[in-house]
Design an enzyme around this catalytic site. Structure first.
Site, PDB file in Angstrom:
ATOM      1  N   ASP A 175       0.333  -1.361   0.049  1.00  0.00           N
ATOM      2  CA  ASP A 175      -0.188  -0.475  -0.370  1.00  0.00           C
ATOM      3  C   ASP A 175       0.736   1.033  -0.384  1.00  0.00           C
ATOM      4  OD1 ASP A 175      -1.949  -1.746  -0.304  1.00  0.00           O
ATOM      5  OD2 ASP A 175      -1.918  -1.606   2.491  1.00  0.00           O
ATOM      6  N   THR A 219       0.505  -5.463   4.126  1.00  0.00           N
ATOM      7  CA  THR A 219      -1.166  -5.449   3.992  1.00  0.00           C
ATOM      8  C   THR A 219      -1.839  -5.709   3.022  1.00  0.00           C
ATOM      9  OG1 THR A 219      -0.284  -3.366   5.501  1.00  0.00           O
ATOM     10  CG2 THR A 219      -3.271  -4.525   5.161  1.00  0.00           C
TER      11      THR A 219
HETATM   12  C1  LIG Z   1      -7.920  -9.882  18.259  1.00  0.00           C
HETATM   13  C2  LIG Z   1      -7.511 -10.012  17.278  1.00  0.00           C
HETATM   14  C3  LIG Z   1      -8.164  -8.616  16.667  1.00  0.00           C
HETATM   15  C4  LIG Z   1      -7.626  -8.592  14.788  1.00  0.00           C
HETATM   16  C5  LIG Z   1      -8.316  -6.855  14.759  1.00  0.00           C
HETATM   17  C6  LIG Z   1      -8.115  -6.520  13.145  1.00  0.00           C
HETATM   18  C7  LIG Z   1      -8.333  -5.884  13.035  1.00  0.00           C
HETATM   19  C8  LIG Z   1      -7.073  -5.048  11.872  1.00  0.00           C
HETATM   20  C9  LIG Z   1      -7.443  -4.349  10.629  1.00  0.00           C
HETATM   21  C10 LIG Z   1      -6.992  -3.558   9.568  1.00  0.00           C
HETATM   22  C11 LIG Z   1      -7.548  -2.822   8.725  1.00  0.00           C
HETATM   23  C12 LIG Z   1      -5.693  -2.280   8.159  1.00  0.00           C
HETATM   24  C13 LIG Z   1      -5.866  -0.697   7.193  1.00  0.00           C
HETATM   25  C14 LIG Z   1      -5.387  -0.667   6.679  1.00  0.00           C
HETATM   26  C15 LIG Z   1      -4.352   0.339   6.232  1.00  0.00           C
HETATM   27  C16 LIG Z   1      -3.326   0.623   5.093  1.00  0.00           C
HETATM   28  O1  LIG Z   1      -3.412   1.097   4.402  1.00  0.00           O
HETATM   29  C17 LIG Z   1      -2.529   0.572   6.004  1.00  0.00           C
HETATM   30  C18 LIG Z   1      -0.629   0.593   5.478  1.00  0.00           C
HETATM   31  O2  LIG Z   1      -0.906  -0.597   4.485  1.00  0.00           O
HETATM   32  N1  LIG Z   1      -1.665  -0.350   6.981  1.00  0.00           N
HETATM   33  C19 LIG Z   1      -1.556  -0.578   8.375  1.00  0.00           C
HETATM   34  O3  LIG Z   1      -1.211   0.870   8.513  1.00  0.00           O
HETATM   35  C20 LIG Z   1      -1.536  -1.372   8.906  1.00  0.00           C
HETATM   36  C21 LIG Z   1      -2.892  -1.584  10.050  1.00  0.00           C
HETATM   37  C22 LIG Z   1      -2.183  -2.962  10.616  1.00  0.00           C
HETATM   38  C23 LIG Z   1      -3.628  -3.071  12.152  1.00  0.00           C
HETATM   39  C24 LIG Z   1      -2.843  -4.503  12.191  1.00  0.00           C
HETATM   40  C25 LIG Z   1      -3.734  -4.377  14.156  1.00  0.00           C
HETATM   41  C26 LIG Z   1      -4.022  -5.242  14.741  1.00  0.00           C
HETATM   42  C27 LIG Z   1      -4.609  -5.430  16.408  1.00  0.00           C
HETATM   43  C28 LIG Z   1      -4.164  -6.493  16.640  1.00  0.00           C
HETATM   44  C29 LIG Z   1      -4.072  -6.563  18.118  1.00  0.00           C
HETATM   45  C30 LIG Z   1      -4.263  -7.241  18.967  1.00  0.00           C
HETATM   46  C31 LIG Z   1      -5.094  -7.375  19.907  1.00  0.00           C
HETATM   47  C32 LIG Z   1      -5.058  -8.632  20.976  1.00  0.00           C
HETATM   48  C33 LIG Z   1      -5.680  -8.898  22.435  1.00  0.00           C
HETATM   49  C34 LIG Z   1      -5.277  -9.957  22.948  1.00  0.00           C
HETATM   50  N1  LIG Z   2      13.678   1.164  -2.697  1.00  0.00           N
HETATM   51  C1  LIG Z   2      13.655   1.300  -1.764  1.00  0.00           C
HETATM   52  N2  LIG Z   2      13.936   1.678  -0.625  1.00  0.00           N
HETATM   53  C2  LIG Z   2      13.634   2.075   0.363  1.00  0.00           C
HETATM   54  N3  LIG Z   2      12.120   1.640   0.692  1.00  0.00           N
HETATM   55  C3  LIG Z   2      11.813   2.101  -0.544  1.00  0.00           C
HETATM   56  C4  LIG Z   2      12.494   1.701  -1.357  1.00  0.00           C
HETATM   57  N4  LIG Z   2      11.141   1.472  -2.674  1.00  0.00           N
HETATM   58  C5  LIG Z   2      10.227   1.694  -1.886  1.00  0.00           C
HETATM   59  N5  LIG Z   2      10.623   2.213  -0.443  1.00  0.00           N
HETATM   60  C6  LIG Z   2       8.941   2.666   0.544  1.00  0.00           C
HETATM   61  O1  LIG Z   2       9.206   1.677   1.336  1.00  0.00           O
HETATM   62  C7  LIG Z   2       7.162   1.747   1.856  1.00  0.00           C
HETATM   63  C8  LIG Z   2       6.988   0.870   1.862  1.00  0.00           C
HETATM   64  O2  LIG Z   2       6.860  -0.318   0.507  1.00  0.00           O
HETATM   65  P1  LIG Z   2       5.785  -0.814   0.169  1.00  0.00           P
HETATM   66  O3  LIG Z   2       4.326  -0.813   0.774  1.00  0.00           O
HETATM   67  O4  LIG Z   2       5.883  -1.342  -0.994  1.00  0.00           O
HETATM   68  O5  LIG Z   2       5.677  -2.325   1.504  1.00  0.00           O
HETATM   69  P2  LIG Z   2       4.886  -3.073   3.010  1.00  0.00           P
HETATM   70  O6  LIG Z   2       5.305  -1.100   4.057  1.00  0.00           O
HETATM   71  O7  LIG Z   2       5.262  -3.727   3.222  1.00  0.00           O
HETATM   72  O8  LIG Z   2       3.470  -2.511   2.151  1.00  0.00           O
HETATM   73  P3  LIG Z   2       2.001  -2.750   3.081  1.00  0.00           P
HETATM   74  O9  LIG Z   2       1.888  -1.141   3.182  1.00  0.00           O
HETATM   75  O10 LIG Z   2       0.524  -3.130   2.032  1.00  0.00           O
HETATM   76  O11 LIG Z   2       1.514  -2.518   4.508  1.00  0.00           O
HETATM   77  C9  LIG Z   2       6.568   2.918   1.259  1.00  0.00           C
HETATM   78  O12 LIG Z   2       6.729   3.951   1.443  1.00  0.00           O
HETATM   79  C10 LIG Z   2       7.987   2.641  -0.419  1.00  0.00           C
HETATM   80  O13 LIG Z   2       8.208   4.354  -0.019  1.00  0.00           O
END
Ligand SMILES: CCCCCCCCCCCCC/C=C/[C@@H](O)[C@H](CO)NC(=O)CCCCCCCCCCCCCCC
Ligand SMILES: Nc1ncnc2c1ncn2[C@@H]1O[C@H](COP(=O)(O)OP(=O)(O)OP(=O)(O)O)[C@@H](O)[C@H]1O
Ligand SMILES: [Ca+2]
Length: 507
Positions: A175, A219
């Site tokens: 992303d 993600t």
């Molecule tokens: C118990 C299980 C609960 C699970 C809850 C899951 C909810 C997950 C919702 C995910 C939403 C993702 C939204 C996407 C955002 C993207 O633009 C961004 C860029 O890739 N990703 C993140 O910021 C990455 C964000 C990643 C967030 C992960 C959150 C994980 C939460 C875990 C909580 C555990 C609590 C456990 C307590 C026993």
């Molecule tokens: N050659 C590079 N070296 C280091 N960072 C880079 C390079 N090319 C891109 N990036 C940066 O790496 C960051 C993460 O990349 P990318 O989104 O592909 O993977 P991710 O973070 O693992 O996945 P997600 O965003 O799905 O959680 C981006 O914000 C991008 O700006």
């Protein structure tokens, strides 16, 4: 025994096993005449044919087309047809090529950016092994750039001389990489059209180039929400057939200055804190989010502030609808128009564990239905989810509901609004400049703890998670720009149809 029907279907009336099947021309990738004299084809696939030419049918050609597999996956399948005469075989190959040439939405020349460090660092390998061979088979030419640093792709797009020579831009990554492409393309389009990005009220000009995502991130929520699966081959096939899916983009401003664009999640509080913590643990790969998620859950910080928003009263749907956005979605097919009488602003003050704006469902493998399951990809709105201060147990119940069929909004401390525009002001910004307060953040944090020893220590500020990147300000203004970009996708198809057809036919 064959005809190409008017509706664009390539039909086999007589196959070797006497079964008839049809392939939509729009889902044919390529046609290739087989060189029977040498007994092999360039790429060696000839030996894999289950049927060999006979004396009666000595000529053959192969059609490569899209086959639907499980869980929204697409695969490329070959079907070989045998002909009694060389001229007939030629005629078929020519006719199919002519039909394919009429599909003007298909890209011929693409600009590809590969992030070699995204996700599990497999970007280059995924592209070379799974995607490049498919592009070559579909006669798509590419200019490939392997990025050397963060923002390489964004800055290259802003300045590259001849963008018009390309039919689309493809990113191999997650992303974050997609976000770079969006920033590069949107900024470039505004610059070329003399639009000032710093004005929050300015109407932005839509980008003409489509964007393709080959998922190789942690993600992959954009890919998941527009295609239904984070699978590189499926995404490559959607690019080849020339799919088009419009998408909303939020612009984020602070003090009338442009900060960032967001396509998926803008999250303050919980998701901001998860991201801030996880950035320090990039070495852990995708697992960093679970680690930081668990840690942030235990920390249980809440944040005070004021959320003001303009509800989208004229839309057909609500965030509590039961039907998710799918391919051919009626709200997406509506043209965007500025609402005649934009509703007034609503103001909510409070203590929040999380403030999330989801412009699309944000479905991902962690949460297959996403943060806002009924959010639409291209309706000009974002779903603003407010999770008020509650107990750890209740917050856990809310989080767990993201992984099941239960409604995560059906809880007393959660409210959700479909909005066109919103603002957030942290409490301690209301009288002073945020910058001054950030600089004195520790002092302020200590002050709050001294003033309210019983409630535990909650810092004054969280950070905004903007599509996986931390924003430098907490006080922001957000506006949704309807259908500002287009992706090589078609939305999630349902129900999936399984096709297991014979690989060899006779004509
Ligand atoms: C118990 C299980 C609960 C699970 C809850 C899951 C909810 C997950 C919702 C995910 C939403 C993702 C939204 C996407 C955002 C993207 O633009 C961004 C860029 O890739 N990703 C993140 O910021 C990455 C964000 C990643 C967030 C992960 C959150 C994980 C939460 C875990 C909580 C555990 C609590 C456990 C307590 C026993
Ligand atoms: N050659 C590079 N070296 C280091 N960072 C880079 C390079 N090319 C891109 N990036 C940066 O790496 C960051 C993460 O990349 P990318 O989104 O592909 O993977 P991710 O973070 O693992 O996945 P997600 O965003 O799905 O959680 C981006 O914000 C991008 O700006
Ligand atoms: Ca939307």
């Amino acid at each position: 025994n064959f005809k190409i029907s008017v509706c664009g279907f390539f039909q086999s009336a007589l196959t070797i096993d006497q079964q008839s099947h049809s392939v939509s021309v729009s889902e044919i990738l390529a046609v290739q005449e087989l060189d029977l004299e040498s007994g092999t084809k360039d790429d060696g696939r000839w030996q894999k044919m289950s049927q060999k030419p006979t004396e009666a049918y000595p000529y053959a050609f192969t059609v490569s087309y899209v086959r639907r597999a499980r869980k929204h996956r697409w695969r490329c399948t070959d079907v070989t047809f045998f002909c009694p005469e060389w001229a007939l075989c030629q005629q078929w190959v020519q006719t199919i090529k002519e039909q394919l040439a009429e599909l003007t939405s298909r890209p011929k020349h693409l600009l590809v950016y590969i992030n070699p460090y995204g996700g599990k660092q497999q970007g280059t390998c995924i592209y070379e092994q799974k995607v490049a061979p498919l592009f070559a088979r579909a006669s798509i030419s590419t200019d490939v750039i392997v990025t050397e640093h963060a923002n390489h792709a964004r800055d290259h797009l802003r300045t590259v001389a001849e963008l018009k020579q390309y039919d689309g831009v493809v990113c191999v990554g997650g992303d974050g990489m997609f976000s770079e492409i969006v920033h590069g393309l949107v900024s470039r389009t505004q610059k070329d059209n003399g639009v000032d990005q710093n004005s929050p009220e300015e109407k932005l000009v839509a980008c003409s180039l489509r964007i393709g995502i080959i998922p190789a991130g942690s993600t992959d929520c954009i890919c998941y929400g527009t295609v239904g699966i984070n699978d590189p081959v499926t995404s490559a096939l959607h690019i080849i057939v020339g799919d088009s899916q419009p998408m909303d983009v939020c612009s984020v401003h602070h003090n009338k200055t442009f900060l960032k664009y967001s396509v998926s999640l803008l999250g303050y509080g919980f998701y901001g804190d998860v991201l801030a913590d996880s950035e320090r643990k990039r070495w852990m790969g995708p697992a960093r989010y679970d680690f930081s998620g668990f840690k942030t859950f235990l920390t249980h910080h809440y944040y005070e502030g004021t959320v003001s928003f303009q509800p989208a009263t004229d839309t057909l749907g609500t965030p509590r609808d039961k039907s998710p956005c799918r391919a051919g979605c009626v709200l997406t097919s509506l043209l965007c128009s500025t609402p005649e009488n934009e509703g007034g602003w609503r103001v909510i003050r409070g203590k929040f564990l999380a403030i999330n704006a989801a412009s699309m469902s944000c479905a991902c493998p962690r949460s297959p239905k996403g943060l806002s399951p009924a959010a639409h990809l291209a309706d000009g709105t974002t779903d603003l989810i407010l999770v008020r201060k509650c107990s750890r147990f209740n917050f856990l119940r809310h989080l767990i509901r993201h992984t099941s069929k239960d409604d995560q909004f059906d809880m007393t401390f959660v409210e959700v609004h479909r909005v066109r525009r919103f603002r957030f002001l942290p409490r301690h910004c209301q009288n002073d400049s945020e910058q001054d307060l950030r600089e004195n953040g520790k002092r302020l944090f200590g002050q709050i703890c001294r003033d309210h020893p019983a409630r535990g220590c909650s810092p004054a500020f969280s950070s905004w998670n903007c599509d996986g990147e931390i924003l430098p300000h907490a006080a922001i203004e957000v506006g949704v720009h309807c259908q500002l970009i287009k992706l090589f996708a078609r939305g999630i198809e349902e129900p999936p149809v399984f096709e297991d057809v014979a690989a060899t036919c006779a004509i």
